[in-house]
Design a protein around this motif. Structure first.
Motif, short mmCIF file in Angstrom:
data_model
loop_
_atom_site.label_atom_id
_atom_site.label_comp_id
_atom_site.label_asym_id
_atom_site.label_seq_id
_atom_site.Cartn_x
_atom_site.Cartn_y
_atom_site.Cartn_z
N SER A 51 0.82 -1.21 0.00
CA SER A 51 0.00 0.00 0.00
C SER A 51 0.86 1.27 0.00
O SER A 51 0.44 2.30 -0.51
CB SER A 51 -0.95 0.00 1.21
OG SER A 51 -0.21 0.08 2.40
N VAL A 52 2.06 1.17 0.60
CA VAL A 52 2.88 2.37 0.77
C VAL A 52 3.83 2.61 -0.39
O VAL A 52 3.98 3.73 -0.87
CB VAL A 52 3.68 2.25 2.09
CG1 VAL A 52 4.74 3.33 2.18
CG2 VAL A 52 2.75 2.30 3.28
N MET A 53 4.47 1.53 -0.84
CA MET A 53 5.54 1.71 -1.83
C MET A 53 4.95 1.71 -3.24
O MET A 53 5.02 0.73 -3.97
CB MET A 53 6.60 0.62 -1.66
CG MET A 53 7.30 0.77 -0.31
SD MET A 53 8.31 -0.62 0.12
CE MET A 53 9.80 -0.23 -0.74
N THR A 54 4.40 2.84 -3.58
CA THR A 54 3.82 2.99 -4.91
C THR A 54 4.81 3.75 -5.80
O THR A 54 5.73 4.41 -5.31
CB THR A 54 2.51 3.79 -4.83
OG1 THR A 54 2.83 5.10 -4.32
CG2 THR A 54 1.49 3.13 -3.93
N GLU A 55 4.59 3.67 -7.09
CA GLU A 55 5.45 4.40 -8.03
C GLU A 55 5.44 5.89 -7.70
O GLU A 55 6.47 6.55 -7.69
CB GLU A 55 4.98 4.14 -9.47
CG GLU A 55 5.19 2.70 -9.89
CD GLU A 55 4.58 2.36 -11.24
OE1 GLU A 55 3.89 3.23 -11.83
OE2 GLU A 55 4.78 1.22 -11.71
N ALA A 56 4.26 6.42 -7.42
CA ALA A 56 4.14 7.86 -7.16
C ALA A 56 4.89 8.27 -5.90
O ALA A 56 5.58 9.29 -5.86
CB ALA A 56 2.66 8.24 -7.04
N LEU A 57 4.78 7.46 -4.84
CA LEU A 57 5.45 7.82 -3.59
C LEU A 57 6.97 7.77 -3.76
O LEU A 57 7.69 8.66 -3.29
CB LEU A 57 5.01 6.90 -2.44
CG LEU A 57 5.76 7.20 -1.14
CD1 LEU A 57 4.81 7.40 0.02
CD2 LEU A 57 6.80 6.14 -0.83
N ILE A 58 7.46 6.74 -4.41
CA ILE A 58 8.91 6.61 -4.59
C ILE A 58 9.45 7.76 -5.43
O ILE A 58 10.47 8.37 -5.12
CB ILE A 58 9.26 5.23 -5.19
CG1 ILE A 58 8.91 4.13 -4.16
CG2 ILE A 58 10.74 5.15 -5.57
CD1 ILE A 58 8.95 2.73 -4.70
N GLN A 59 8.69 8.13 -6.46
CA GLN A 59 9.08 9.27 -7.30
C GLN A 59 9.13 10.56 -6.46
O GLN A 59 10.06 11.33 -6.52
CB GLN A 59 8.08 9.41 -8.45
CG GLN A 59 8.14 10.73 -9.20
CD GLN A 59 9.24 10.73 -10.25
OE1 GLN A 59 9.24 9.90 -11.16
NE2 GLN A 59 10.19 11.66 -10.12
#
Ligand SMILES: Nc1ncnc2c1ncn2[C@@H]1O[C@H](COP(=O)(O)OP(=O)(O)O)[C@@H](O)[C@H]1O
Ligand SMILES: [Mg+2]
Length: 255
Positions: free
Chosen positions: A221-229
């Motif tokens: 739930s946390v490690m999404t493409e958007a969050l990492i970017q």
């Protein structure tokens, strides 16, 4: 209920380094702390094990504020493996690991068979039995890291805090240390840099950015493409590998 931080702040050099962090380690689970360099991971871990004092907010162990616990009580519960741990150079490997037994012994008690067993078992678990008598200063970075993890294991803590435990380790030892930590079945909070390993080995992930907690929850739930970017400033594609596990691929410019 084990270790928890509520609205914890810490500043240094006139700057807020840990800024209102609230998180909780679930009993028997692994909480991974990720975030860019300088995001406050090491500072937060030091607050959690009382090596630093919070400026505001509270850290609790079983609902008791850690500032009120005796040093002895805390040391029997909580072990910390620092990012760049150093040790007196004239100590041997087994001497370093024996330090982990200190909280379990009273001032007058002699060294017991149980202490020696705990030391030997801890050395075996990190694959360092054959280095028992080697001097600390002659070890490689990765071997030192494994010995410090053995010291923490000899302490037999119920909560284990590790700051980048896979630093300096080759891939085989990274995987074996993380597998070992998983199998311990104790509550663990660890800062990790490798996002794929964090996703693979942690039950929950907390993300720090500029001292603030950005998100926390399951790796999925946390490690999404958007969050990492957003947090790390790198473009990634998250795919499902043939094994069914998620794999974070870094999208780099063509050379
Ligand atoms: N004692 C200190 N005095 C001044 N600044 C500090 C101190 N400790 C940490 N910092 C600063 O706090 C920030 C976060 O550091 P740290 O917690 O080590 O981050 P991380 O472990 O995520 O890389 C860094 O910018 C660092 O320079
Ligand atoms: Mg750090």
């Amino acid at each position: 209920m084990t270790l928890a931080a509520r609205d914890v702040c810490w500043s240094a050099g006139g700057r807020m380094i840990v800024d209102g962090v609230t998180l909780r380690a679930e009993p028997g689970k692994i909480l991974g702390l990720i975030g860019p360099n300088g995001s406050g991971k090491s500072s937060l871990l030091r607050l959690l094990c009382r090596l630093r004092k919070v400026a505001s907010g509270v850290v609790t162990l079983d609902d008791r504020e850690i500032g009120t616990l005796s040093r002895h009580h805390l040391a029997r519960r909580l072990a910390f493996v620092e990012q760049q741990a150093t040790t007196e150079i004239q100590l041997s490997v087994c001497d370093v690991v024996r330090l982990g037994r200190t909280p379990h012994r009273s001032a007058l008690a002699s060294w017991a068979a149980a202490d020696e067993d705990a030391v030997e078992a801890a050395l075996a678990r990190v694959d360092m039995t054959d280095r028992h008598d080697q001097f600390w200063h002659t070890l490689s970075g990765g071997e030192r890291q494994r010995v410090h993890i053995a010291r923490a294991l000899a302490q037999m803590p119920s909560e284990l805090i590790l700051d980048e435990p896979t630093n300096h380790l080759d891939i085989q030892h990274q995987l074996s240390i993380l597998t070992l930590i998983r199998r311990l079945g104790i509550t663990c909070i660890m800062a990790l840099h490798d996002l794929n390993l964090a996703s693979l080995f942690c039950d929950e992930i907390a993300v720090l950015h500029e001292g603030k907690l950005v998100d926390a929850g399951t790796p999925e739930s946390v490690m999404t493409e958007a969050l990492i970017q957003r947090v790390f400033g790198v473009a990634v594609a998250i795919r499902r590998a043939a094994s069914g596990r998620r794999h974070i691929e870094y999208l780099i410019e063509p050379f």
